[in-house]
Design a protein around this motif. Sequence first.
Motif, PDB file in Angstrom:
ATOM      1  N   LYS A 101       0.857  -1.189   0.000  1.00 26.30           N
ATOM      2  CA  LYS A 101       0.000   0.000   0.000  1.00 26.30           C
ATOM      3  C   LYS A 101       0.889   1.235   0.000  1.00 26.30           C
ATOM      4  CE  LYS A 101      -0.468  -0.296   5.032  1.00 26.30           C
ATOM      5  NZ  LYS A 101      -0.100   1.004   5.554  1.00 26.30           N
ATOM      6  N   THR A 103      -0.514   4.249   1.140  1.00 20.11           N
ATOM      7  CA  THR A 103      -1.174   5.154   2.082  1.00 20.11           C
ATOM      8  C   THR A 103      -1.263   4.446   3.431  1.00 20.11           C
ATOM      9  OG1 THR A 103      -3.356   4.323   1.482  1.00 20.11           O
ATOM     10  CG2 THR A 103      -2.552   6.262   0.271  1.00 20.11           C
ATOM     11  N   SER A 105      -3.931   3.536   5.030  1.00 20.36           N
ATOM     12  CA  SER A 105      -4.980   2.525   4.993  1.00 20.36           C
ATOM     13  C   SER A 105      -4.703   1.461   3.936  1.00 20.36           C
ATOM     14  CB  SER A 105      -6.324   3.190   4.682  1.00 20.36           C
ATOM     15  OG  SER A 105      -7.314   2.193   4.493  1.00 20.36           O
ATOM     16  N   TRP A 107      -7.070  -0.194   2.623  1.00 19.47           N
ATOM     17  CA  TRP A 107      -8.357  -0.382   1.962  1.00 19.47           C
ATOM     18  C   TRP A 107      -8.553   0.486   0.729  1.00 19.47           C
ATOM     19  CZ3 TRP A 107      -9.847  -4.639   3.962  1.00 19.47           C
ATOM     20  CH2 TRP A 107      -9.608  -4.917   5.306  1.00 19.47           C
ATOM     21  N   ILE A 108      -7.690   1.447   0.479  1.00 16.13           N
ATOM     22  CA  ILE A 108      -7.906   2.461  -0.561  1.00 16.13           C
ATOM     23  C   ILE A 108      -8.099   1.866  -1.953  1.00 16.13           C
ATOM     24  CG2 ILE A 108      -6.887   4.492  -1.712  1.00 16.13           C
ATOM     25  CD1 ILE A 108      -7.886   5.010   1.176  1.00 16.13           C
ATOM     26  N   THR A 109      -7.284   0.903  -2.340  1.00 11.86           N
ATOM     27  CA  THR A 109      -7.384   0.350  -3.697  1.00 11.86           C
ATOM     28  C   THR A 109      -8.565  -0.598  -3.868  1.00 11.86           C
ATOM     29  OG1 THR A 109      -5.999  -1.604  -3.269  1.00 11.86           O
ATOM     30  CG2 THR A 109      -4.867   0.449  -3.941  1.00 11.86           C
ATOM     31  N   GLY A 141     -11.087   1.495   8.715  1.00  3.47           N
ATOM     32  CA  GLY A 141     -11.532   1.052   7.391  1.00  3.47           C
ATOM     33  C   GLY A 141     -12.238  -0.289   7.456  1.00  3.47           C
TER      34      GLY A 141
END
Length: 191
Positions: A101, A103, A105, A107-109, A141
Amino acid sequence: MEYNWVHLCIDMQRMFAEDTPWHVPWMQQVSPQVQEIAKHHPQRTIFTRFVPPKRAADMAGLWRSYYEKWDTMTLERLEPQMVDLVPPLKALVPPARVFDKMTYSPWITGELHHVLAGEAVETLAISGGETDVCVLAAALGAIDLGYRVILLKDAVCSGADDTHDASLALLGDRFSVQLEISSTEDFLSRA
Protein backbone atom coordinates in the motif's frame (compact mmCIF):
# COMPACT_ATOMS: atom_id res chain seq x y z
CA MET A 1 -13.37 -19.85 16.38
CA GLU A 2 -16.78 -20.20 14.82
CA TYR A 3 -16.20 -17.48 12.25
CA ASN A 4 -13.87 -17.01 9.32
CA TRP A 5 -10.94 -14.84 10.40
CA VAL A 6 -7.64 -13.47 9.10
CA HIS A 7 -4.65 -12.07 10.97
CA LEU A 8 -3.95 -8.69 9.34
CA CYS A 9 -0.44 -7.64 10.31
CA ILE A 10 0.31 -4.01 9.54
CA ASP A 11 3.71 -2.81 8.32
CA MET A 12 6.16 -4.93 10.32
CA GLN A 13 8.97 -3.84 8.01
CA ARG A 14 12.69 -3.31 8.27
CA MET A 15 12.35 0.45 7.68
CA PHE A 16 10.43 0.70 10.96
CA ALA A 17 12.43 -1.91 12.88
CA GLU A 18 15.91 -0.65 11.98
CA ASP A 19 17.85 2.61 12.23
CA THR A 20 15.95 4.97 9.92
CA PRO A 21 14.12 8.27 10.54
CA TRP A 22 10.95 6.18 10.88
CA HIS A 23 12.37 3.74 13.44
CA VAL A 24 9.79 2.51 15.97
CA PRO A 25 11.83 1.21 18.95
CA TRP A 26 8.77 -0.40 20.52
CA MET A 27 8.37 -2.71 17.49
CA GLN A 28 10.95 -5.05 19.02
CA GLN A 29 8.75 -5.51 22.11
CA VAL A 30 5.66 -6.60 20.16
CA SER A 31 7.52 -8.74 17.61
CA PRO A 32 7.33 -11.95 19.69
CA GLN A 33 3.53 -11.74 19.88
CA VAL A 34 3.19 -10.91 16.16
CA GLN A 35 5.50 -13.79 15.27
CA GLU A 36 3.56 -16.18 17.53
CA ILE A 37 0.28 -15.50 15.74
CA ALA A 38 1.83 -15.58 12.28
CA LYS A 39 3.74 -18.83 12.98
CA HIS A 40 0.64 -20.56 14.37
CA HIS A 41 -1.53 -19.46 11.46
CA PRO A 42 0.62 -18.44 8.45
CA GLN A 43 -2.09 -19.48 6.00
CA ARG A 44 -4.46 -17.02 7.76
CA THR A 45 -1.92 -14.18 7.88
CA ILE A 46 -1.81 -11.20 5.57
CA PHE A 47 1.05 -8.74 5.92
CA THR A 48 0.76 -5.20 4.64
CA ARG A 49 3.79 -3.20 3.59
CA PHE A 50 3.88 0.59 3.44
CA VAL A 51 5.75 1.30 0.20
CA PRO A 52 7.12 4.82 -0.33
CA PRO A 53 7.29 6.33 -3.81
CA LYS A 54 10.53 6.55 -5.75
CA ARG A 55 10.52 10.33 -5.25
CA ALA A 56 8.24 12.94 -3.67
CA ALA A 57 7.27 14.32 -7.10
CA ASP A 58 5.60 10.99 -7.88
CA MET A 59 2.89 11.68 -5.29
CA ALA A 60 -0.16 13.94 -5.46
CA GLY A 61 -1.45 16.50 -3.00
CA LEU A 62 -0.08 16.61 0.50
CA TRP A 63 1.60 13.22 0.07
CA ARG A 64 4.10 15.13 -2.06
CA SER A 65 4.77 17.52 0.82
CA TYR A 66 5.00 14.58 3.21
CA TYR A 67 7.74 12.95 1.15
CA GLU A 68 9.51 16.25 0.61
CA LYS A 69 9.83 16.33 4.41
CA TRP A 70 10.85 12.63 4.54
CA ASP A 71 12.91 12.55 1.34
CA THR A 72 15.41 10.11 2.89
CA MET A 73 12.55 7.59 3.04
CA THR A 74 11.79 7.62 -0.69
CA LEU A 75 12.87 4.63 -2.74
CA GLU A 76 15.32 6.85 -4.59
CA ARG A 77 17.32 7.17 -1.34
CA LEU A 78 16.22 4.24 0.81
CA GLU A 79 17.79 0.81 0.31
CA PRO A 80 15.09 -1.27 -1.45
CA GLN A 81 15.35 -4.15 1.03
CA MET A 82 14.29 -1.79 3.83
CA VAL A 83 10.70 -2.10 2.54
CA ASP A 84 10.82 -5.85 3.23
CA LEU A 85 9.10 -7.44 6.18
CA VAL A 86 11.34 -8.16 9.14
CA PRO A 87 13.14 -11.48 8.41
CA PRO A 88 11.19 -13.80 10.78
CA LEU A 89 7.91 -12.69 9.17
CA LYS A 90 9.23 -12.63 5.59
CA ALA A 91 10.17 -16.30 6.07
CA LEU A 92 6.45 -17.12 6.48
CA VAL A 93 5.57 -15.89 2.96
CA PRO A 94 4.13 -18.09 1.49
CA PRO A 95 1.74 -19.36 2.77
CA ALA A 96 1.27 -15.94 4.40
CA ARG A 97 0.44 -13.24 1.87
CA VAL A 98 1.61 -9.66 1.34
CA PHE A 99 -0.39 -6.62 0.23
CA ASP A 100 1.50 -3.43 -0.58
CA LYS A 101 0.00 0.00 0.00
CA MET A 102 1.12 3.58 -0.52
CA THR A 103 -1.17 5.15 2.08
CA TYR A 104 -1.87 4.55 5.75
CA SER A 105 -4.98 2.52 4.99
CA PRO A 106 -4.80 -0.85 3.26
CA TRP A 107 -8.36 -0.38 1.96
CA ILE A 108 -7.91 2.46 -0.56
CA THR A 109 -7.38 0.35 -3.70
CA GLY A 110 -10.18 -2.09 -2.85
CA GLU A 111 -7.93 -5.08 -3.63
CA LEU A 112 -7.61 -6.35 -0.05
CA HIS A 113 -11.35 -6.09 0.61
CA HIS A 114 -12.08 -7.86 -2.69
CA VAL A 115 -9.84 -10.79 -1.72
CA LEU A 116 -11.23 -11.03 1.83
CA ALA A 117 -14.83 -10.81 0.62
CA GLY A 118 -14.10 -13.57 -1.90
CA GLU A 119 -12.89 -15.74 0.99
CA ALA A 120 -15.93 -14.86 3.14
CA VAL A 121 -13.72 -13.40 5.88
CA GLU A 122 -15.79 -11.87 8.68
CA THR A 123 -13.20 -11.02 11.33
CA LEU A 124 -9.77 -9.40 11.29
CA ALA A 125 -7.27 -9.82 14.13
CA ILE A 126 -5.01 -6.80 13.73
CA SER A 127 -1.39 -6.50 14.84
CA GLY A 128 1.59 -4.36 13.80
CA GLY A 129 2.41 -0.68 13.71
CA GLU A 130 1.83 2.06 14.28
CA THR A 131 -1.21 1.95 16.54
CA ASP A 132 -2.04 5.62 16.01
CA VAL A 133 -1.41 5.75 12.24
CA CYS A 134 -1.60 2.70 9.94
CA VAL A 135 -3.18 0.34 12.50
CA LEU A 136 -5.81 2.97 13.27
CA ALA A 137 -6.51 3.48 9.54
CA ALA A 138 -6.76 -0.29 9.01
CA ALA A 139 -9.11 -0.75 11.96
CA LEU A 140 -11.43 2.13 11.04
CA GLY A 141 -11.53 1.05 7.39
CA ALA A 142 -12.32 -2.52 8.42
CA ILE A 143 -15.14 -1.26 10.64
CA ASP A 144 -16.52 0.83 7.77
CA LEU A 145 -16.47 -2.27 5.54
CA GLY A 146 -18.40 -4.30 8.12
CA TYR A 147 -15.67 -6.54 9.49
CA ARG A 148 -15.48 -7.53 13.13
CA VAL A 149 -12.12 -6.31 14.40
CA ILE A 150 -10.03 -7.82 17.17
CA LEU A 151 -7.19 -5.45 18.01
CA LEU A 152 -4.33 -7.30 19.68
CA LYS A 153 -3.22 -4.80 22.31
CA ASP A 154 0.12 -6.48 23.07
CA ALA A 155 0.92 -6.95 19.36
CA VAL A 156 0.58 -3.31 18.24
CA CYS A 157 3.13 -0.57 18.71
CA SER A 158 3.81 3.10 18.11
CA GLY A 159 6.63 5.58 18.35
CA ALA A 160 4.47 7.70 20.64
CA ASP A 161 3.14 6.21 23.88
CA ASP A 162 0.49 8.89 24.50
CA THR A 163 -1.21 8.54 21.12
CA HIS A 164 -0.86 4.73 21.23
CA ASP A 165 -2.75 4.71 24.54
CA ALA A 166 -5.28 7.25 23.27
CA SER A 167 -5.91 5.20 20.12
CA LEU A 168 -6.55 2.02 22.12
CA ALA A 169 -8.91 3.94 24.43
CA LEU A 170 -10.75 5.53 21.49
CA LEU A 171 -11.17 2.27 19.59
CA GLY A 172 -12.15 0.26 22.66
CA ASP A 173 -14.68 2.84 23.83
CA ARG A 174 -16.27 4.40 20.76
CA PHE A 175 -16.28 1.28 18.57
CA SER A 176 -17.01 -1.39 21.20
CA VAL A 177 -19.85 -2.98 19.18
CA GLN A 178 -17.57 -3.52 16.16
CA LEU A 179 -14.15 -3.86 17.77
CA GLU A 180 -12.78 -5.96 20.59
CA ILE A 181 -9.45 -5.35 22.28
CA SER A 182 -7.73 -8.60 23.22
CA SER A 183 -4.38 -9.99 24.27
CA THR A 184 -2.52 -12.27 21.89
CA GLU A 185 -2.72 -15.15 24.36
CA ASP A 186 -6.49 -14.81 24.72
CA PHE A 187 -6.97 -14.58 20.96
CA LEU A 188 -4.81 -17.64 20.26
CA SER A 189 -6.68 -19.64 22.89
CA ARG A 190 -9.85 -19.07 20.86
CA ALA A 191 -8.32 -19.36 17.37
